[in-house]
Design an enzyme around this catalytic site. Structure first.
Site, PDB file in Angstrom:
ATOM      1  N   LYS A 174       0.829  -1.221   0.000  1.00  0.00           N
ATOM      2  CA  LYS A 174       0.000   0.000   0.000  1.00  0.00           C
ATOM      3  C   LYS A 174       0.861   1.269   0.000  1.00  0.00           C
ATOM      4  CE  LYS A 174      -2.406  -0.972   3.756  1.00  0.00           C
ATOM      5  NZ  LYS A 174      -1.808  -2.288   4.110  1.00  0.00           N
ATOM      6  N   ARG A 191      -9.591   1.325   9.326  1.00  0.00           N
ATOM      7  CA  ARG A 191      -9.183  -0.056   9.566  1.00  0.00           C
ATOM      8  C   ARG A 191     -10.275  -0.855  10.255  1.00  0.00           C
ATOM      9  NH1 ARG A 191      -3.318   0.608   9.442  1.00  0.00           N
ATOM     10  NH2 ARG A 191      -2.273  -1.366   9.776  1.00  0.00           N
ATOM     11  N   ARG A 221      10.976  -6.273   3.841  1.00  0.00           N
ATOM     12  CA  ARG A 221      10.839  -4.900   4.332  1.00  0.00           C
ATOM     13  C   ARG A 221      11.567  -4.732   5.670  1.00  0.00           C
ATOM     14  NH1 ARG A 221       4.923  -2.438   4.869  1.00  0.00           N
ATOM     15  NH2 ARG A 221       4.828  -3.727   6.732  1.00  0.00           N
ATOM     16  N   ARG A 268      11.543  -2.138  10.572  1.00  0.00           N
ATOM     17  CA  ARG A 268      10.348  -1.943  11.401  1.00  0.00           C
ATOM     18  C   ARG A 268      10.215  -3.046  12.437  1.00  0.00           C
ATOM     19  NH1 ARG A 268       5.041  -0.431   7.909  1.00  0.00           N
ATOM     20  NH2 ARG A 268       4.076  -1.489   9.681  1.00  0.00           N
ATOM     21  N   ARG A 307      -1.126  -9.019  13.228  1.00  0.00           N
ATOM     22  CA  ARG A 307      -1.576  -7.970  12.291  1.00  0.00           C
ATOM     23  C   ARG A 307      -2.535  -8.554  11.246  1.00  0.00           C
ATOM     24  NH1 ARG A 307       3.851  -5.841  10.194  1.00  0.00           N
ATOM     25  NH2 ARG A 307       2.714  -4.176   9.178  1.00  0.00           N
TER      26      ARG A 307
END
Ligand code: AMP
Length: 189
Positions: free
Chosen positions: A13, A89, A128, A134, A145
């Site tokens: 995204k 969300r 990532r 992260r 998640r």
């Protein structure tokens, strides 16, 4: 033009948001980016959000409302619209967004769902993690998640589909192909 990007963690995204915003002069509103910034700057809000984010759960709607409200007020006049990434969300947040947009008299024009097979999400998240470091990009946190995504966020696809706003894009393709698919939808809008 105001857009919402929906999709699971690791769907791409953020990457897609950046090129859509450049092309259509939209303001990228990523609640995740704003929250990470607050955490890095060790603000009061960042301190409240950090533990929840590290666990992959959702921070409170009060915090999200505060962030969004301020961001919209600060940026509305500078762009052709907003691209909401990571918000809403949940159905409560979709209601919050409806109210906020009503107040400023604008509509959502399209909701783009980037659909990705679960089997490739983990690979993307691990990549990532190497690139961005992260803390919530771990196999363990990804599980929660994804759980949050399936229970709270995915139902929004039906909600926006009923409003005839939803467009699905195959997010398993390469970044450039996903980008082309989104551009064709938006150019025809
Ligand atoms: P993201 O970058 O969108 O994956 O968001 C990273 C983390 O920030 C999420 O796992 C949540 O803990 C928090 N977060 C981001 N956006 C929201 C939101 N709209 N509502 C609640 N929590 C959020």
């Amino acid at each position: 033009m105001n857009l919402i990007l929906l999709g699971p963690p690791g769907a791409g995204k953020g990457t897609q948001a950046k090129s859509i915003c450049d092309k259509f002069n939209l303001c990228h509103l990523s609640t995740g980016d704003i929250l990470r910034n607050e955490v890095t700057n060790e603000t009061e809000l960042g301190k409240q959000a950090k533990d929840i984010m590290d666990k992959g759960e959702l921070v409170s709607n009060d915090i999200i409302l505060m962030i969004i409200d301020k961001f919209i007020t600060d940026n509305q006049s500078k762009f052709n619209g907003f691209l909401f990434d990571g918000f809403p969300r949940s159905s409560e947040q979709a209601e919050m967004l409806n109210k906020l947009l009503n107040d400023i008299k604008v509509n959502i024009n399209k909701v783009i769902l980037i659909d990705v097979d679960q089997s490739i999400l983990l690979d993307r998240i691990m990549k990532r993690k190497e690139e961005e470091g992260r803390l919530d990009d771990s196999e363990e946190v990804l599980k929660s998640r994804l759980e949050v995504y399936h229970t709270q966020t995915q139902p929004l696809a039906d909600y926006y589909s009923n409003l005839k706003l939803l467009e699905k894009v195959d997010g398993n393709m390469e970044i450039i192909q996903v980008n082309q698919a989104i551009n064709s939808i938006l150019e025809a809008a």
